[in-house]
Design a protein around this motif. Structure first.
Motif, short mmCIF file in Angstrom:
data_model
loop_
_atom_site.label_atom_id
_atom_site.label_comp_id
_atom_site.label_asym_id
_atom_site.label_seq_id
_atom_site.Cartn_x
_atom_site.Cartn_y
_atom_site.Cartn_z
N GLN A 191 4.55 7.72 0.11
CA GLN A 191 5.54 6.66 0.34
C GLN A 191 4.80 5.36 0.70
O GLN A 191 3.66 5.40 1.16
N PRO A 192 5.48 4.21 0.53
CA PRO A 192 4.85 2.96 0.97
C PRO A 192 4.46 3.02 2.45
O PRO A 192 5.19 3.61 3.26
N VAL A 193 3.30 2.45 2.79
CA VAL A 193 2.86 2.44 4.19
C VAL A 193 3.80 1.59 5.03
O VAL A 193 4.16 1.97 6.14
N ARG A 217 -9.24 11.48 16.51
CA ARG A 217 -8.74 12.41 15.49
C ARG A 217 -8.94 11.79 14.11
O ARG A 217 -8.52 10.65 13.87
N VAL A 218 -9.56 12.51 13.22
CA VAL A 218 -9.78 12.01 11.86
C VAL A 218 -8.44 12.04 11.13
O VAL A 218 -7.87 13.10 10.89
N SER A 219 -7.92 10.84 10.83
CA SER A 219 -6.59 10.80 10.22
C SER A 219 -6.53 9.87 9.02
O SER A 219 -5.47 9.62 8.48
N GLY A 220 -7.68 9.33 8.62
CA GLY A 220 -7.69 8.44 7.47
C GLY A 220 -9.10 7.95 7.23
O GLY A 220 -10.05 8.42 7.86
N ARG A 259 0.86 -1.18 0.00
CA ARG A 259 0.00 0.00 0.00
C ARG A 259 0.89 1.24 0.00
O ARG A 259 2.02 1.19 0.50
N ILE A 260 0.35 2.34 -0.53
CA ILE A 260 1.08 3.62 -0.54
C ILE A 260 0.22 4.67 0.15
O ILE A 260 -0.99 4.76 -0.09
N ASP A 261 0.84 5.44 1.04
CA ASP A 261 0.16 6.50 1.79
C ASP A 261 0.05 7.74 0.90
O ASP A 261 1.07 8.26 0.44
N LEU A 262 -1.18 8.21 0.67
CA LEU A 262 -1.36 9.36 -0.23
C LEU A 262 -0.79 10.64 0.37
O LEU A 262 -0.38 11.54 -0.36
N ASN A 263 -0.75 10.75 1.70
CA ASN A 263 -0.21 11.95 2.33
C ASN A 263 1.30 12.03 2.15
O ASN A 263 1.84 13.04 1.71
#
Lengths: 304, 248
Positions: free
Chosen positions: A205-207, B65-68, A198-202
């Motif tokens: 980078q890969p999770v 906290r809304v974090s995802g 998986r990749i973190d959109l924020n």
């Protein structure tokens, strides 16, 4: 109504087996319910030396499952024998499946021999399928030659039945299954997790710090079922079917595909009582589908 | 640990990103402030771990906290929704040797997690000083709740838009003996480096199971590997081997 099955000469009161890496060495679950209701369970993958595993984060999620990149964290075979097994013997009175891991053929043999000498161990499960370690694990399970080499080496060193745990991350699992059977394996378990990421959109980078991890959970059940089906057609030895099994119905379906016993992995982590609930509901589900003797349905879907 | 069904009784938006959820159900497994629960969010495979902020009879309070996607879905649920929870997870804070004047340092979503601790310490006759640290005034929540308990409250914001200007490290300049902290990992790490007094740290981690089975949330400590979910989430200061900064 009869839920018992026979795995390499040892009778299980039912085919439900918590899978390696989701049940520790049994202690956490023994605090929650009497784990003697289980057929047996497969302990955390154990190596010769203690391992901390991979850096965190090493857990991620998919739509219908989870990814892990734990990387075989375990206290090492000597600590398992000195501390975990004695503690387990106080709460669990059936033989367990000891999951054997390694980074070389010699390490597999070392760990397997030590487990082989433990009275509480019924079977040795040789894990040639962990996707999260480098230079070991799955590296041995992706070719017929190396899978057979590990199988033969362990078989030559131990007395107890040897189950070889296969990876789905191959082109032709049936040929690897056959190679293990020919090398002396007493049974097979499949599947281990499916390599995924998986990749973190924020962060973009890969999770997972390890980049890739193994996918498990309901998402992989149909894939696992297909592989159990294929392997059943290729070998004569018993199969432990696992991969996304989450209900008593899934157990029946795995057995119809060819499994003699059925592993339960990720489902334990979401609902710690799931295996107990499956054991309890299995007779009702058997009644519903007019199954008197569970043994009779092993591979039943292959016969018209 | 107990698995049971809770009913969402209140869903209050405290800041643009923090919701206070009040859930009714069997709270009997929760035995210490600083423990956490695992909430099964409809449509998500893994549960989500949250510190318990408060327990009153059969109602527990969480600050989320809304974090995802998972926390977003949870905070969008209407009152009346039934949720499957594992309760009574983790060790909680050790209250056996608390000084007469403990300092609580909360950062961001960790602020709510210290509320139940403040309540328990005040009940034990301690003078509780709560340093509540936020990025900016807009992120502030629970300040009045801590004051209403009887805690002395000092607010810090990183941009100085409310209270004192500064981060959690500035809170160590307040008079204190022992310290209890919950907040982002970076904050906890800098407190662990800077604090010379007894310190208890409540960690957060990405978890698989939440009850010690999957080894997903392991950290290194002076005593060897430990699971944040089962051996923690509260750890004594000076015991955590923080990951090599070069690797971060």
């Amino acid at each position: 109504m009869n839920t018992s099955v026979n795995l390499c000469g040892i009778t299980l009161s039912n085919p439900i087996i918590p899978a390696s890496g989701t049940f520790g060495y049994g202690r956490e679950f023994a605090e929650l319910y009497d784990i003697n209701c289980l057929g047996t369970f497969s302990c955390k993958g154990t190596t010769a030396q203690p391992r901390l595993g991979n850096p965190t984060p090493r857990i991620a999620e998919g739509s219908c499952g989870m990814l892990n990149a734990v990387g075989l964290q375990n206290p090492g075979i000597d600590a398992v024998i000195a501390e975990e097994l004695p503690a387990l013997e106080r709460v669990f009175h059936k033989p367990i499946i000891a999951n054997v891991c390694g980074f070389s053929v010699a390490e597999y043999v070392t760990v397997a021999k030590k487990f082989d000498a433990c009275p509480s161990v019924g079977w040795l499960e040789v894990n040639i399928s962990c996707p999260n370690v480098h230079g070991g694990g799955m590296g041995f399970g992706t070719s017929c030659e190396s899978a057979a080499e590990v199988t033969a080496a362990v078989k030559a060193a131990v007395q107890k039945p040897v189950i070889v745990k296969l990876t789905p991350n191959v082109t032709d699992i049936a040929s690897i299954a056959k190679a293990c059977e020919d090398a002396g394996a007493d049974a097979l378990s499949l599947i281990n997790t499916v390599m995924a990421m998986r990749i973190d959109l924020n962060t973009k980078q890969p999770v997972l710090k390890n980049i890739t991890g193994g996918l498990s959970g309901p998402a992989v059940f149909p894939l696992a079922l297909r592989m159990v089906w294929q392997v059943y057609e290729a070998v004569r030895i018993p199969i432990i079917g696992l991969g996304g099994v989450s209900s008593a119905r899934d157990v029946i379906e795995m057995m119809l595909a060819g499994a003699t016993a059925v592993g339960v992995g990720a489902a334990n982590l979401k609902n710690p009582f799931i295996c107990k609930q499956m054991v309890e509901t299995l007779p009702d589900i058997m009644l519903q589908y007019e199954i008197e003797n569970l043994k009779d349905i092993i591979g039943r879907a292959h016969r018209n | 640990m107990l698995q049971s069904t809770f009913t969402l009784k209140e869903n209050n938006r405290l800041t643009p990103s923090v919701h206070e959820l009040k859930l009714q159900g069997d709270c009997s497994a929760i035995t210490a402030p600083g423990q956490f629960v695992q909430v099964s969010v409809p449509g998500k495979f893994l549960r989500r771990p949250f510190s318990v902020c408060d327990v009153a009879d059969d109602v527990l309070t969480l600050c989320v906290r809304v974090s995802g996607e998972g926390t977003d879905a949870l905070c969008a649920l209407p009152v009346g929704t039934e949720l499957d929870l594992l309760t009574g997870l983790g060790n909680g804070f050790d209250l056996s040797e608390v000084s007469p004047m403990p300092l609580l340092i909360g950062g961001g979503s960790g602020v709510g997690a210290l509320y139940g601790l403040a309540k328990a310490l005040l009940q034990r006759g301690r003078i509780v000083h709560a340093a509540l640290c936020f990025r900016t005034a807009e992120d502030m929540y629970y300040v009045n709740q801590f004051k209403a308990l009887g805690a002395e409250v000092t607010v810090f914001t990183e941009d100085g838009s409310a209270g004192e200007a500064g981060n959690a490290l500035f809170a160590l300049m307040l008079p204190h003996w022992d310290v209890f902290a919950c907040g982002p990992l970076g904050m906890l790490r800098s407190l662990d480096d800077a604090c010379e007094n007894p310190l208890q740290i409540s960690l957060e981690a990405r978890m698989g199971c939440g009850f010690g089975a999957c080894m997903g949330c392991t950290i290194e400590t002076e005593d060897g590997p430990r699971r944040v979910c089962k051996d923690g989430p509260v750890f004594q200061g000076q015991t955590i081997v923080w990951p090599d900064e070069n690797e971060e």
